[in-house]
Design a protein around this motif. Structure first.
Motif, PDB file in Angstrom:
ATOM      1  N   GLY A 283       0.813  -1.206   0.000  1.00  0.00           N
ATOM      2  CA  GLY A 283       0.000   0.000   0.000  1.00  0.00           C
ATOM      3  C   GLY A 283       0.845   1.253   0.000  1.00  0.00           C
ATOM      4  O   GLY A 283       1.986   1.266   0.479  1.00  0.00           O
ATOM      5  N   ALA A 284       0.282   2.321  -0.558  1.00  0.00           N
ATOM      6  CA  ALA A 284       0.993   3.598  -0.662  1.00  0.00           C
ATOM      7  C   ALA A 284       1.396   4.086   0.724  1.00  0.00           C
ATOM      8  O   ALA A 284       0.634   3.983   1.687  1.00  0.00           O
ATOM      9  CB  ALA A 284       0.106   4.626  -1.349  1.00  0.00           C
ATOM     10  N   GLY A 285       2.604   4.610   0.790  1.00  0.00           N
ATOM     11  CA  GLY A 285       3.100   5.146   2.041  1.00  0.00           C
ATOM     12  C   GLY A 285       3.808   4.152   2.932  1.00  0.00           C
ATOM     13  O   GLY A 285       4.351   4.535   3.972  1.00  0.00           O
ATOM     14  N   THR A 286       3.826   2.875   2.548  1.00  0.00           N
ATOM     15  CA  THR A 286       4.515   1.862   3.352  1.00  0.00           C
ATOM     16  C   THR A 286       6.016   2.123   3.313  1.00  0.00           C
ATOM     17  O   THR A 286       6.612   2.241   2.245  1.00  0.00           O
ATOM     18  CB  THR A 286       4.237   0.440   2.829  1.00  0.00           C
ATOM     19  N   THR A 287       6.622   2.229   4.482  1.00  0.00           N
ATOM     20  CA  THR A 287       8.061   2.476   4.556  1.00  0.00           C
ATOM     21  C   THR A 287       8.831   1.168   4.481  1.00  0.00           C
ATOM     22  O   THR A 287       8.263   0.069   4.647  1.00  0.00           O
ATOM     23  CB  THR A 287       8.419   3.183   5.864  1.00  0.00           C
TER      24      THR A 287
END
Length: 315
Positions: A283-287
């Motif tokens: 998912g977007a934003g996963t570091t």
């Protein structure tokens, strides 16, 4: 044919670099990461080392087989350059050596080799194997070196251990007979296994090639392929040659050691994340740190399930 009549062949493979030479040198010098970095490399061990040398053992795919050898290396970080020479080349090779060097913005991998029986078939096998592996290895070093500061976050290792009140041979058999895992392990649905007996060529390891389909808690299925190096009653080393997303590489070890109440089994994992897959998969934003935690949980769950089932069935 006498030694003086043996023909020595030479070849170089190179790739351009956009990375600090010191980072490139460190990648090549640390052979323990080679199974993650180099697709042909199954396992690597340091047998001896000093300030400017080491002695290593490698297992690698060459063509359709897995071969093992030991090499001595001279390490020169200032150059930077690493020279290597096989100690125990196996037929059709009579000798093999070479060097890694960083030269004017290029990574150069040079080889020299000779054949014990220089037939056209042997010459073609050696040339094809060197081209395939060397091109893959120089490209991999370039890619990893250009990850920059993300490199140390993408690569990580962890381990778990479980005590099992059973003999080393019984526990080893449970792990070794992976062909029985679909009936023994809840997360394994299918498994195909091929085995090559241990020999001097394989460094004393039985070589298993395994294709396995597993089912996740969410109902999704994943098919992986692995090569396993099996040493009876002591350890099984493995490398996944086809990995699930978002992994770039995954290898590990089952290590069995006796204790007073039975055996201790250590499940070790080495992982390299694929940076371009992290947000797409999780998912977007996963570091990177969050991805490491999620991957660790998934891999740990499966390996601990395997060991718990072994304990249940052998206790």
């Amino acid at each position: 044919m006498t030694d003086t009549e043996i023909s020595v062949n030479h070849v170089e493979h190179e790739t351009p670099l956009d990375a600090p030479p010191a980072r490139v040198y460190d990648l090549i010098a640390d052979v323990t990461r080679w199974p993650l970095m180099f697709a042909p490399c199954v396992h690597a061990e340091v047998l001896d080392h000093g300030p400017d040398f080491d002695r290593i053992r490698l297992w690698a795919r060459t063509g359709d087989s897995v071969r093992s050898w030991t090499s001595r290396r001279r390490l020169d970080a200032a150059a930077p350059r690493i020279d290597f020479e096989q100690e125990n080349s196996k037929p059709p090779l009579a000798s093999m050596g070479g060097s890694w060097r960083v030269d004017d913005g290029r990574l150069v991998l040079a080889h020299h080799w000779s054949l014990s029986d220089p037939t056209p078939e042997a010459e073609r096998w050696a040339a094809d194997a060197l081209d395939q592996n060397s091109n893959a290895e120089t490209a991999a070093v370039r890619t990893w070196a250009e990850y920059g500061t993300d490199f140390d976050g993408l690569v990580f290792a962890f381990s778990d251990e479980v005590a099992i009140p059973a003999s080393a041979s019984a526990v080893y058999d449970f792990l070794h007979r992976s062909d029985l895992w679909p009936s023994r392990l809840p997360h394994v649905t299918e498994l195909d296994l091929e085995t090559v007996e241990a020999s001097e060529l394989t460094g004393g390891a039985e070589v298993q090639t395994m294709t396995m389909t597993t089912k996740g808690h969410d109902g999704s299925t994943h098919t992986t392929r692995s090569i396993r190096l099996c040493f009876p009653h002591e350890r099984i080393l493995y490398k996944q040659t086809a990995v699930p997303r978002p992994l770039q590489a995954h290898c590990g070890e089952w290590l069995i050691s006796p204790i007073e109440s039975g055996v201790r089994v250590v499940a070790r994992h080495q992982v390299a994340l694929a940076p371009d897959e992290i947000e797409d998969y999780f998912g977007a934003g996963t570091t990177i740190l969050q991805a490491r935690t999620k991957v660790r949980e998934l891999l740990r769950r499966n390996s601990l399930t395997t060991l718990e089932r072994a304990r249940e069935s052998l206790a």
